[in-house]
Design a protein around this motif. Structure first.
Motif, mmCIF file in Angstrom:
data_model
loop_
_atom_site.group_PDB
_atom_site.id
_atom_site.type_symbol
_atom_site.label_atom_id
_atom_site.label_comp_id
_atom_site.label_asym_id
_atom_site.label_seq_id
_atom_site.Cartn_x
_atom_site.Cartn_y
_atom_site.Cartn_z
ATOM 1 N N LEU A 301 -12.239 -41.727 -21.645
ATOM 2 C CA LEU A 301 -11.703 -41.588 -23.218
ATOM 3 C C LEU A 301 -11.540 -43.061 -23.482
ATOM 4 C CD1 LEU A 301 -9.814 -38.533 -23.311
ATOM 5 C CD2 LEU A 301 -12.044 -38.641 -24.769
ATOM 6 N N ALA A 302 -11.089 -44.009 -22.767
ATOM 7 C CA ALA A 302 -9.891 -45.295 -22.882
ATOM 8 C C ALA A 302 -11.541 -45.853 -23.659
ATOM 9 C CB ALA A 302 -9.903 -45.749 -21.366
ATOM 10 N N ARG A 304 -14.020 -45.580 -25.074
ATOM 11 C CA ARG A 304 -14.412 -44.637 -25.923
ATOM 12 C C ARG A 304 -13.978 -45.606 -26.939
ATOM 13 N NH1 ARG A 304 -18.463 -40.135 -26.252
ATOM 14 N NH2 ARG A 304 -18.054 -39.207 -28.266
ATOM 15 N N ARG A 305 -13.157 -44.916 -26.742
ATOM 16 C CA ARG A 305 -12.182 -45.412 -27.884
ATOM 17 C C ARG A 305 -12.507 -47.376 -28.019
ATOM 18 N NH1 ARG A 305 -7.252 -42.648 -28.435
ATOM 19 N NH2 ARG A 305 -6.870 -43.157 -31.093
ATOM 20 N N TYR A 306 -12.006 -47.719 -26.870
ATOM 21 C CA TYR A 306 -12.339 -49.008 -27.067
ATOM 22 C C TYR A 306 -13.667 -49.672 -27.525
ATOM 23 C CZ TYR A 306 -12.436 -53.814 -26.485
ATOM 24 O OH TYR A 306 -12.932 -55.293 -25.393
ATOM 25 N N ALA A 308 -15.340 -47.578 -29.362
ATOM 26 C CA ALA A 308 -15.301 -46.858 -30.684
ATOM 27 C C ALA A 308 -14.778 -47.759 -32.105
ATOM 28 C CB ALA A 308 -14.534 -45.633 -30.934
ATOM 29 N N ILE A 309 -13.637 -49.000 -31.269
ATOM 30 C CA ILE A 309 -13.345 -49.653 -32.886
ATOM 31 C C ILE A 309 -14.509 -50.794 -32.996
ATOM 32 C CG2 ILE A 309 -10.838 -51.384 -32.640
ATOM 33 C CD1 ILE A 309 -9.797 -49.164 -31.092
#
Lengths: 592, 368
Positions: A301-302, A304-306, A308-309
Motif C-alpha cells: 500500500l505504501a 502504491r501510494r507513493y 500513484a502520486i
C-alpha cells in the motif's frame, strides 16, 4: 506498479461494459436478436461471477483463514495473546528487525547494480550489448536453493576458493564468505538485481527523449538531467522492482537456512510450522505468516501510494538513440558487466560441477566424475520432471482461463469491484509463498462433499496454488497488450457490423496474443520454480522439480539436488530466451 | 463365435481370479518417515521384489519423507484418514502418543516374528525394542553418534575423536555443526543423554561449551553429516549412523563414532489406523524382520535387531564397509550396551529442554 495497473485506462476504455452490444439493439421487445443479446449480456456476467468465486475460494478465503487462526486459540476463542507472545519474545522481535534490515540492505545493493546495468543497456551501445541484455536476466531464473547451494560449493568454507587459499597460503582456518547475514545479502543481491534492471529498463524505455533534450537545451548538465529528469521518471518502475526485491528477500527461508541464519522472520515461520507436534510453536508459525502477509500488504500500500502520486508512465515506447561507447569507456562497461555476470554465475558453476562430481570434498574441482545423479533424477525417477511440466502446464491453462478475462475487465470495463480485482492481483505478488502454502493447509483440510477427501489430499491442489501464485504475470502481460490496442480499432470493426466475438477474434486477439503469450510463459517459468508454497502441500508422488531439489537436499543428497537444479535451469533458460525474443524490453511491465 | 469369446473371457477371468487368490496384499504401500530416503528406498525396493516373488503382486511403493515432528503432526492432522499406511522412525514415545489417540492399529504379527525381537537392550536403562501392547515394533538398531572429517581434523591438528569431551577441544572452535534440539529429534535425544549422564546443571554447562565451539546450526539433522562430508565443518554432533554411512557410500571421506551412552533407537514402525493398504503394510513389517529384510538395513549402516543376525559380508561388501565405518561393531548384542537415556524423563522435560535451549543457547549464540 510501473506496469499496467498504474497506467490510467483511456476514457474510451472505461465507457462501456464488456459484451455490451451497445448500438446494435433496438427498442422492439423480444426479437430473437435481442434474446441473443440478452444471453450475450448474461454469459459474461456469469463468467465474471466465476472469476470472483475462484479468487474468493483460493485466495481470499485461505488468507482470511490464517488471520483467523492467528487471532484465536486452540479452543477457537478470539485472543491477541499470540501477538503478545510474539512481541514479548526477544528472539522473534530480533528476527523481525533483521528481516526488515536484510530486505532494505538487499534493495540498496540490487538498486546500485540494477540501475547501473539498466542505464548501460538502454542508453549506450557497446560490444555484446544484446548478449549482455539476455545474460543479465539469467540470475532471476535461479531456482530456490540452487543459488545458495552453488555459492557454497564455490565460496563455502570448503569451497573451491577457500581450498585454493588454504593450499597456496597454508591457511588453517577458511575465510567465511557465506555463512551469516552477509552471505544471505550476497546471494539475494546477485539473484534479484535483474528485477530492478527489468523495471528500470522498462521505465527508461518509456521516457520521451524530448524531455531530456528540453532539459539539455536550457543548459542542464548530464548529472543534473539525470537527477532532476530521468530518475524521477523511472521512479514508478523502480519502486515496483524494489518492492518485489524486498518481499522476496523478506520471505525467502531456504537461503538463510542453508547459511545457518535462523533469526529471520521467514526462517522462523518455516521452522515453527514444521513443528506440528508442538502446537504452541505451530500456532506461532501461523502468527508469523499472518504477520508477514500483513507487512507485505502494508509495504504494498505504501509503495502504491507513493507511485500513484508520481505516475508519469506513458504507454508508448520511445525510440531511443543509443550513444556508442568506444575505447576505455567501452572496456569499462564491458568489464563491469562481465564482472557482475561472473559473480552471478558462481552458483551455476558450483551446481554444474556438483551435479557431475562424486564425493567432491576439499579439492578445488571434483576428482571423480559421474553421470549417475542425472540418471537418477531423469531416468530412474522421471516423476519430478513429469509432475513439474504437468502441474505448471495445468496452472498456466488456469491462469489463461482466469487471467485473460481479468485483464479484460481491468482494461475495458467499469464493473464494480474492478479496483478490488486489481488490488488482489497485485497483492498476490506481495504475499510470501510460505504464507500461501500454510494458508492452504489450514483452509483445505476439511473433507470435500461427494469426494470424501480433503482438497489437500488431491493433487489438483498443486496446479491450483501455482495458478494463484503466478496469475499476476498472465494478467499483466494480457493487460499491457490490451491497453496498446486502441479502443477505436475495435470500434471500427463494430461499426462495419462485426459482432463482439468476431471483433475479438479478428481484431483484438491478433494484436494481444503476444502479450498473453509472454505473460503465460512467465507464469509457466515461475511456476516451474515455485517451491515455497508447494513444499508445504506436496504429498508422496506429487513431487515437482523444486520439491525434489529440496527433498534431495534435506535428505543429504546435494549432488542429486544439483542435477535437478541443472535440469530446471536449462528449462527456465529456454523459456526466458523465448520470452526475451517475443517481448524484448516490455518484460518489465510483468513485475510491477 | 461370440459365445466362444464370452466363454473364453469368463474362463480367463476365473483363472485370473484364481491366480490372484493368494495375493493377500494390496498393490500399493505408502510410508511417512523421518528415516532417510537412502534407507527406505532400499527397503521398499527389496519388499517390491519379495512381494512380486511371493504373491505375484506389483506393489507401487512410495515414501513421504518428513522429519519426526512433521510426520507426527501430519498423522494427527489426518485424523484417522491417513494419506500413508505406515509411520516409521523417531522416538517410541511418539508412537505411544499416537496409540493413545487411537491413530494406530495393533500390528497382530505372527507370534514367531514378534518373539524373535528381544524386549529390550541396554543397561542400566533398558531401551524397549517393541511395544508390549503390540502397536509398534522395532526394525533395526541405530546409534546416534559423532561424525568427523579426518582430513579437516588433521589440518587442525586434532586427534581422531573418541569421546564426547573431545568436542570441547579449543582447536575445534567454529568447526562443529549441530542441529537445534527444537527441530531435530536426534539432537533432542542426544541433549537428553548429556543431561541424564552428567546431571542437569553440569549437563547444560557442557552443552553451552559445545555451543561455543559450534560454527553452524543446521536447519535439519540430516544437514549435519552433509556439511561435514563436504568438509565445510570438521565435526557433526548427534548424527544417526545410517545418515553418516550414506555419505560414506556416496564417496565422501567421513568417520562415525558412537561414544559411551550414545542414544540407541530401534526405529519403530507402526500401521496407521484407517490405512488404505493394511495388508501390504503388515507384509512389509514381516518382511523387514526376516533375514532378507535385516540385510537391507545392514547394507545401509544399521544394526540387526535380533542376536540371530550379525553384520557379516564378503570382504569389500557394503556390510563390511559399514562395520569398518562404525568402528568394528558387528552386533549390538555382543557386548553390554550402556544406556542412561530414560524415555519418561525425556518426555517430561521435552518442553523445558526446548525452552531452555532457546533462552540459553539459541538467543545468545554468536557465530564464532
Amino acid at each position: 506498479m510501473g506496469g499496467p495497473d498504474m497506467a490510467p485506462p483511456t476514457p474510451q476504455a472505461l465507457a462501456r461494459a464488456p459484451g455490451d452490444p451497445g448500438r446494435g439493439s433496438t427498442a422492439d421487445s423480444f426479437t430473437p436478436r435481442q434474446r441473443v443479446a440478452g444471453l450475450r449480456r448474461a454469459l459474461p456476467l456469469a463468467g465474471v461471477a466465476l472469476i470472483w468465486l475462484f479468487l474468493l475460494a483460493f485466495l481470499v478465503y485461505p488468507l482470511g483463514r490464517i488471520f483467523y487462526d492467528a487471532v484465536t486459540d486452540e479452543a477457537g476463542r478470539l485472543t491477541l495473546a499470540n501477538f503478545v507472545a510474539f512481541a514479548r519474545d526477544p528472539f522473534y522481535v530480533r528476527s523481525l528487525a533483521n528481516s526488515v534490515l536484510l530486505g532494505l540492505g538487499t534493495v540498496a545493493a540490487t538498486s546500485v547494480l540494477g540501475f547501473a546495468i539498466a542505464f548501460l543497456l538502454v542508453r549506450y551501445d557497446f560490444a555484446g550489448r544484446g548478449l549482455f541484455g539476455y545474460l543479465t536476466l539469467i540470475p532471476i531464473i535461479s531456482p530456490p536453493l540452487v543459488g545458495v547451494l552453488g555459492f557454497t560449493f564455490i565460496l563455502g568454507r570448503a569451497g573451491t576458493v577457500n581450498v585454493l587459499l588454504m593450499d597456496w597460503l597454508d591457511r588453517i582456518q577458511p575465510i567465511n564468505f557465506v555463512y551469516g547475514v552477509h552471505g544471505v545479502l550476497l546471494v539475494e543481491t546477485l539473484h534479484l538485481f535483474p528485477m530492478i534492471t527489468l523495471n528500470v529498463v522498462d521505465a527508461l524505455g518509456k521516457i520521451d527523449p524530448s524531455l531530456e533534450e528540453a532539459a539539455a537545451s536550457v543548459g542542464a548538465r548530464e548529472w543534473r538531467r539525470l537527477r532532476t529528469v530521468t530518475l524521477p521518471l523511472t521512479t514508478p518502475g523502480y519502486v515496483a522492482g524494489a518492492l518485489l526485491v524486498f518481499i522476496w528477500t523478506f520471505s525467502d527461508f531456504a537461503t538463510p537456512l542453508v547459511l545457518g541464519v535462523h533469526d529471520l522472520l521467514a526462517s522462523q515461520a518455516y521452522l515453527n510450522i514444521v513443528q506440528f507436534v508442538d502446537r504452541r510453536l505451530f500456532r506461532m508459525g501461523i502468527v508469523i505468516s499472518a504477520l508477514m502477509v500483513g507487512l507485505a500488504v502494508v509495504f504494498l500500500l505504501a509503495a502504491r501510494r507513493y507511485v500513484a502520486i508520481k505516475d508519469y508512465s506513458s504507454l508508448s515506447y520511445a525510440r531511443l538513440a543509443r550513444r556508442r561507447l568506444t575505447g576505455v569507456r567501452q572496456a569499462l562497461a564491458v568489464g563491469f558487466l562481465s564482472l557482475v555476470l561472473l559473480a552471478s554465475f558462481i552458483p551455476y558453476a558450483g551446481v554444474a560441477l556438483a551435479s557431475v562430481g562424486r564425493g567432491w570434498s576439499l579439492t578445488p574441482l571434483p576428482t571423480a566424475w559421474t553421470l549417475q545423479f542425472f540418471e537418477r533424477v531423469i531416468v530412474e525417477t522421471p516423476k519430478y520432471i513429469v509432475n513439474s511440466l504437468l502441474y505448471s502446464g495445468l496452472a498456466v491453462i488456469f491462469c489463461i482461463a482466469v487471467g485473460v478475462p481479468i485483464a479484460w475487465i481491468l482494461a475495458r470495463t467499469t464493473l464494480p469491484g474492478r479496483d478490488t480485482l486489481d488490488a488482489l492481483n497485485t497483492l498476490i505478488l506481495a504475499i510470501p509463498g510460505t504464507a500461501i502454502g500454510i494458508a492452504y493447509i489450514r483452509a483445505f483440510h476439511a473433507d470435500l462433499p461427494w469426494i470424501g477427501r480433503p482438497l489437500t489430499g488431491l493433487w489438483i491442489i498443486l496446479p491450483l496454488v501455482l495458478c494463484i501464485r503466478r496469475l499476476p504475470y498472465t494478467v499483466r502481460g494480457s493487460y499491457a497488450s490490451l491497453l496498446l490496442v486502441h479502443r477505436s480499432v475495435e470500434e471500427a470493426a463494430a461499426s462495419v457490423g462485426a459482432t463482439g466475438a468476431r471483433t475479438f477474434r479478428d481484431v483484438t486477439l491478433p494484436m494481444i496474443w503476444r502479450g498473453v503469450l509472454v505473460g503465460s510463459l512467465f507464469s509457466f517459468m515461475t511456476s516451474l520454480q515455485e517451491a515455497s508454497a508447494v513444499l508445504f502441500l506436496a504429498l508422496g508422488g506429487w513431487e515437482t522439480i523444486p520439491v525434489g531439489i529440496f527433498s534431495f537436499y534435506i535428505a543429504g543428497s546435494a549432488s542429486e539436488a544439483a542435477a535437478l537444479g541443472v535440469v530446471l535451469i536449462v528449462v527456465a533458460a529456454v523459456s526466458l530466451a523465448v520470452i526475451n525474443r517475443v517481448a524484448g524490453a516490455r518484460m518489465g511491465g510483468m513485475f510491477g | 463365435m461370440r459365445f466362444l469369446v464370452a466363454t473364453l473371457m469368463v474362463a480367463l477371468v476365473a483363472v485370473g481370479a484364481q491366480a490372484q487368490a493368494p495375493a493377500a496384499i494390496e498393490d500399493e504401500l505408502v510410508l511417512i518417515t523421518p528415516v532417510s530416503k537412502f534407507v527406505f528406498d532400499g527397503a521398499l525396493k527389496a519388499f517390491g521384489e519379495y512381494a512380486k516373488q511371493k504373491w505375484n503382486v506389483t506393489v507401487k511403493t512410495n515414501g513421504i519423507p518428513a522429519g519426526t515432528p512433521l510426520a507426527y503432526g501430519r498423522i494427527v492432522e489426518w485424523k484417522g484418514k491417513p494419506e500413508a499406511d505406515i509411520f516409521w522412525g523417531g522416538e517410541s514415545a511418539l508412537f505411544e502418543k499416537l496409540a493413545d489417540q487411537k491413530l494406530l492399529v495393533k500390528l497382530e504379527l505372527p507370534k514367531a516374528v514378534a518373539d524373535a525381537v528381544p524386549a529390550s537392550i541396554g543397561t542400566p536403562k533398558p531401551v524397549p525394542l517393541k511395544d508390549p501392547d503390540g502397536y509398534w515394533i522395532g526394525t533395526a538398531l541405530e546409534p546416534y553418534g559423532l561424525v568427523y572429517h579426518p582430513k579437516v581434523l588433521q589440518r587442525l591438528g586434532v586427534p581422531a575423536l573418541k569421546d564426547w569431551d573431545d568436542l570441547l577441544n579449543p582447536k575445534l572452535k567454529g568447526q562443529i555443526a549441530q542441529c537445534a534440539p527444537t527441530r531435530s529429534s536426534s539432537s533432542n535425544a542426544t541433549y537428553e543423554v548429556m543431561l541424564q549422564s552428567k546431571g542437569e546443571a553440569a549437563g547444560w554447562e557442557w552443552l553451552k561449551k559445545l555451543a561455543d565451539n559450534t560454527g553452524h546450526f543446521t536447519a535439519r539433522s540430516r544437514d549435519v553429516p552433509n556439511v561435514v562430508a563436504k568438509g565445510e565443518f570438521a565435526v557433526g554432533f548427534a548424527v544417526p549412523s545410517y545418515m553418516a554411512f550414506e555419505e560414506k557410500v556416496s564417496g565422501f571421506d567421513i568417520k562415525f563414532v558412537a561414544p559411551k551412552n550414545a542414544f540407541v533407537t530401534p526405529e519403530p514402525m507402526a500401521i496407521l489406523a484407517g490405512a488404505r493398504h493394511p495388508k501390504a503394510a503388515r507384509a512389509f513389517i514381516e518382511f523387514l524382520l526376516t533375514e532378507q529384510g535385516q540385510r537391507v538395513f545392514m547394507e545401509s549402516g544399521l544394526f540387526p535387531l535380533s542376536p540371530k543376525y550379525r553384520m557379516q559380508g564378503a570382504s569389500g561388501s557394503k556390510i563390511e564397509l559399514a562395520v569398518d565405518f562404525t568402528g568394528g561393531v558387528r552386533s549390538y548384542f555382543d557386548a553390554p550396551v550402556a544406556n542412561v537415556y530414560d524415555e519418561d524423563v525425556a518426555k517430561k522435560r521435552s518442553e523445558a529442554l526446548k525452552e531452555r535451549f532457546r533462552k540459553d543457547i539459541e538467543t545468545t549464540w554468536k557465530k564464532p
